[in-house]
Scaffold this motif. Sequence first.
Motif: not given
Length: 332
Positions: A230-237
């Motif tokens: 979820g943190v990695k997805r937040y970075v990508v977002d």
Amino acid sequence: MLQAVPTSSELDDLVETTTRMRAGIEKVVTGRPDLVRTTLAVLLAEGHLLLEDVPGVGKTTLAKALARSIDCTVGRIQFTPDLLPSDLTGVNIYRSQTHEFEFRPGPVFSHIVIGDEINRASPKTQSALLECMQEAQATVDGHTYPLPRPFLVVATQNPVEMEGTYPLPEAQRDRFMARLTVGYPSVDSELAMLDLQETADPLADLRPATDAAHVGRLIDTTRRLYAAPGVKRYVVDLVTATREDQGLRLGASPRAAIQLLRAAKGVAALAGRDHVLPDDVQELAEAVLAHRLLPSTESRLSGRGTDAIVRDIVARIPLPTPTAVRSSRSVG
């Protein structure tokens, strides 16, 4: 299988060492604890740092204090318009006694490279750092030489003086993990600085808190911090949002996403945590992303800079859910 997250003893060693480093640096750079903390986070993330501000606020002093806090090799480069690429990377010198060429390394073959007023050198000379900063190596006359580890470039530039300067190419700016502004100290901090430097130079008294080999181990520890999907997805977002924002004509690159996550791990490591929180990403989003972006014509005419655009993006992109942040981690 992923590597195990750092042990408590490894994190304790990291926190103890960086606390000593912070204490020493803050004696020289007074009243700016957040600035020193972010600088150390970039070091732990194995990135490069761009210090941008008006003259006399302590950009070079911060770079020197960081270098002196580590027992390592330091290369100082005063960028000037007549500086050549070979002045950075080194040259091959012909020895008549042996009838062979001998490589004489330049200042980039140091653990910490201090580049003072980097925008005074021509783009041709600045480009000599591209390979060094991205691949930790330098190629001279067809031969590739590895650079020492850790390898950190701390560059300064003055954004208000345009005469005799060259803007940093986008490819160069993208290789700096973070851009920081030093800013003016508070009244109390400036008074403390006057008292401290009235009779002595605190930089001269600064002693190393660790050595290069130890810093290399701390970097490896930081790399192993856990980042939930979820943190990695937040970075990508966040990075994707810069590419879609109408106020920008150039968004952040995939390299920016990698470096934002690494920088967030650096902040988490300084806090003694073995995992990254969305707050760590938010804290460094502006410093890591803003200098890589190019505003649209409309944004420039309206006076809306990339820093403000990144802040708006951070405000509107939803945070990951607690469940996504607490996803199971690999321990071996």
